[in-house]
Scaffold this motif. Structure first.
Motif, PDB file in Angstrom:
ATOM      1  N   UNK A 148      -7.981   5.914  -3.708  1.00  0.00           N
ATOM      2  CA  UNK A 148      -7.032   4.869  -3.262  1.00  0.00           C
ATOM      3  C   UNK A 148      -7.188   4.998  -1.629  1.00  0.00           C
ATOM      4  N   UNK A 149      -7.888   4.250  -1.084  1.00  0.00           N
ATOM      5  CA  UNK A 149      -8.015   4.401   0.289  1.00  0.00           C
ATOM      6  C   UNK A 149      -7.228   3.687   1.250  1.00  0.00           C
ATOM      7  N   UNK A 150      -6.439   4.527   2.174  1.00  0.00           N
ATOM      8  CA  UNK A 150      -5.300   4.332   2.900  1.00  0.00           C
ATOM      9  C   UNK A 150      -5.623   4.344   4.216  1.00  0.00           C
ATOM     10  N   UNK A 151      -5.664   3.065   5.210  1.00  0.00           N
ATOM     11  CA  UNK A 151      -6.008   2.905   6.134  1.00  0.00           C
ATOM     12  C   UNK A 151      -5.164   3.138   7.295  1.00  0.00           C
ATOM     13  N   UNK A 152      -5.047   3.898   8.302  1.00  0.00           N
ATOM     14  CA  UNK A 152      -4.225   4.281   9.385  1.00  0.00           C
ATOM     15  C   UNK A 152      -4.671   3.054  10.431  1.00  0.00           C
ATOM     16  N   UNK A 153      -3.814   2.145  10.769  1.00  0.00           N
ATOM     17  CA  UNK A 153      -4.384   1.172  11.472  1.00  0.00           C
ATOM     18  C   UNK A 153      -3.968   1.286  13.037  1.00  0.00           C
ATOM     19  N   UNK A 154      -2.898   2.164  13.253  1.00  0.00           N
ATOM     20  CA  UNK A 154      -2.587   2.228  14.652  1.00  0.00           C
ATOM     21  C   UNK A 154      -1.947   3.743  14.955  1.00  0.00           C
ATOM     22  N   UNK A 155      -1.487   3.860  16.042  1.00  0.00           N
ATOM     23  CA  UNK A 155      -1.323   5.293  16.489  1.00  0.00           C
ATOM     24  C   UNK A 155       0.197   5.359  16.197  1.00  0.00           C
ATOM     25  N   UNK A 156       1.057   4.796  15.882  1.00  0.00           N
ATOM     26  CA  UNK A 156       2.192   4.896  15.279  1.00  0.00           C
ATOM     27  C   UNK A 156       2.192   5.380  13.675  1.00  0.00           C
ATOM     28  N   UNK A 157       0.994   4.707  13.129  1.00  0.00           N
ATOM     29  CA  UNK A 157       0.976   5.181  11.606  1.00  0.00           C
ATOM     30  C   UNK A 157       0.237   6.520  11.383  1.00  0.00           C
ATOM     31  N   UNK A 158      -0.680   6.628  12.417  1.00  0.00           N
ATOM     32  CA  UNK A 158      -1.491   7.872  12.403  1.00  0.00           C
ATOM     33  C   UNK A 158      -0.297   9.094  12.709  1.00  0.00           C
ATOM     34  N   UNK A 169       2.949   9.160  12.557  1.00  0.00           N
ATOM     35  CA  UNK A 169       3.848   9.263  11.329  1.00  0.00           C
ATOM     36  C   UNK A 169       3.360  10.158  10.283  1.00  0.00           C
ATOM     37  N   UNK A 170       2.036   9.706   9.899  1.00  0.00           N
ATOM     38  CA  UNK A 170       1.170  10.347   8.876  1.00  0.00           C
ATOM     39  C   UNK A 170       1.011  11.942   8.858  1.00  0.00           C
ATOM     40  N   UNK A 171       0.622  12.266  10.180  1.00  0.00           N
ATOM     41  CA  UNK A 171       0.413  13.836  10.724  1.00  0.00           C
ATOM     42  C   UNK A 171       1.685  14.355  10.462  1.00  0.00           C
ATOM     43  N   UNK A 186       2.424  17.402   8.078  1.00  0.00           N
ATOM     44  CA  UNK A 186       2.142  18.401   8.982  1.00  0.00           C
ATOM     45  C   UNK A 186       0.742  18.932   9.129  1.00  0.00           C
ATOM     46  N   UNK A 187      -0.093  18.111   9.592  1.00  0.00           N
ATOM     47  CA  UNK A 187      -1.337  18.347   9.662  1.00  0.00           C
ATOM     48  C   UNK A 187      -1.933  17.492  11.092  1.00  0.00           C
ATOM     49  N   UNK A 188      -2.879  17.953  11.747  1.00  0.00           N
ATOM     50  CA  UNK A 188      -2.894  17.948  13.067  1.00  0.00           C
ATOM     51  C   UNK A 188      -4.284  16.659  13.075  1.00  0.00           C
ATOM     52  N   UNK A 189      -5.012  16.597  11.944  1.00  0.00           N
ATOM     53  CA  UNK A 189      -6.275  15.628  12.047  1.00  0.00           C
ATOM     54  C   UNK A 189      -6.473  14.937  10.810  1.00  0.00           C
ATOM     55  N   UNK A 190      -6.996  13.779  10.998  1.00  0.00           N
ATOM     56  CA  UNK A 190      -7.412  12.883  10.029  1.00  0.00           C
ATOM     57  C   UNK A 190      -8.753  12.565   9.978  1.00  0.00           C
ATOM     58  N   UNK A 191      -9.612  12.422   8.649  1.00  0.00           N
ATOM     59  CA  UNK A 191      -8.885  12.002   7.332  1.00  0.00           C
ATOM     60  C   UNK A 191      -8.345  13.250   6.766  1.00  0.00           C
ATOM     61  N   UNK A 192      -7.540  12.871   5.703  1.00  0.00           N
ATOM     62  CA  UNK A 192      -6.999  13.605   4.745  1.00  0.00           C
ATOM     63  C   UNK A 192      -7.061  13.267   3.241  1.00  0.00           C
ATOM     64  N   UNK A 193      -7.476  14.141   2.428  1.00  0.00           N
ATOM     65  CA  UNK A 193      -7.876  13.841   1.181  1.00  0.00           C
ATOM     66  C   UNK A 193      -6.773  14.623  -0.008  1.00  0.00           C
ATOM     67  N   UNK A 194      -6.209  13.807  -0.777  1.00  0.00           N
ATOM     68  CA  UNK A 194      -5.474  14.339  -1.724  1.00  0.00           C
ATOM     69  C   UNK A 194      -5.881  14.204  -3.191  1.00  0.00           C
ATOM     70  N   UNK A 195      -5.927  15.062  -3.889  1.00  0.00           N
ATOM     71  CA  UNK A 195      -6.543  15.132  -5.377  1.00  0.00           C
ATOM     72  C   UNK A 195      -5.395  15.614  -6.319  1.00  0.00           C
ATOM     73  N   UNK A 196      -5.183  14.686  -7.266  1.00  0.00           N
ATOM     74  CA  UNK A 196      -4.040  15.031  -8.170  1.00  0.00           C
ATOM     75  C   UNK A 196      -2.708  15.498  -7.700  1.00  0.00           C
TER      76      UNK A 196
END
Length: 250
Positions: free
Chosen positions: A39-49, A51-53, A57-67
């Motif tokens: 499930x490939x989720x694209x972070x398209x702008x600075x606001x989305x990036x 907000x995701x971080x 509670x992460x400092x970098x992307x990409x981030x992978x989730x399994x199960x």
């Protein structure tokens, strides 16, 4: 491998108008090659990036989730799949192997083009001369970085600092003249001089003083240890110069 049973993964990576994260692409490719449906989720702008971080509670992307469990970034994904992330500080002979391999293939190709045969004496001579040029090119990419590393062990450079800057130019000139087969009066003594001093310097630093240094032979950012490779480079130049003297005398 146990992780192969986990067939779904969630990937969040940066893809903006200004920048596509290369590690996001690497993570996507690695997951697909390992058999995951992503499930490939694209972070398209600075606001989305941002907000995701903040949300995870992460400092970098990409981030992978399994199960539903966060694995982390690209290096973390490699570890999760049983691999070993590349350590930039790890000793590697790959640059040297690649350089000499390309020099050999270039020499064989040139010999084939010139004589219709790959395995010729001229091919061997071109191999050494082309390797000298490629080694010089690696040094010329960052002359300042090369000279700083070179000063750790070269005996002449330690007495005359400017020699560390001039060395890659001299090596390139000697190699080019040997490829062209001209101005032997310059290329032979030049190769003997820089190769001879280099060989003595490396031998003293490594085998007498027992210093553990990085080799500057493939540039200032090299992780190749000083020793056999650099000694071979210098002895190769000396040997080529002696061979050319023998040819001229024959």
């Amino acid at each position: 491998m146990a992780t192969q049973a986990l067939k779904r993964a969630e990937l969040h990576r940066m893809v903006t108008a200004e920048h596509t994260c290369p590690y996001g692409l690497k993570a996507l490719d690695l997951l697909k090659r390992e058999g995951f449906e992503v499930d490939d989720h694209l972070l398209r702008n600075r606001e989305e990036i941002d907000a995701f971080k903040a949300r995870h509670h992460v400092d970098t992307t990409p981030q992978v989730f399994v199960d539903g469990r966060r694995i982390g970034g690209y290096d973390d994904l490699i570890s999760f799949l049983g691999g070993t992330p590349k350590d930039k500080n790890t000793v590697s002979y790959t640059p040297v192997i690649a350089l000499f391999s390309i020099a050999a293939l270039m020499a064989l190709a040139a010999s084939w083009a010139a004589f219709g045969a790959a395995l010729t004496v001229q091919a061997a001579e071109w191999f050494i001369a082309m390797a000298m040029c490629l080694l010089a090119l690696q040094k010329l990419k960052d002359v300042e970085g090369f000279s700083t590393m070179f000063l750790n062990y070269d005996l002449l450079a330690q007495r005359w600092v400017r020699y560390a800057t001039l060395y890659p130019f001299a090596e390139a000139l000697a190699g080019l003249l040997m490829i062209a087969g001209i101005w032997m009066w310059l290329s032979i003594p030049l190769a003997l001089f820089i190769g001879g001093i280099g060989a003595i310097s490396v031998f003293k630093a490594v085998y007498i003083d027992k210093k553990e240094l990085k080799c500057a032979c493939v540039g200032g950012d090299s992780n190749v240890p000083l020793g056999f490779v650099s000694l071979t480079e210098n002895l190769m130049m000396v040997g080529m110069a002696i061979w050319m003297v023998v040819k001229l005398a024959a």
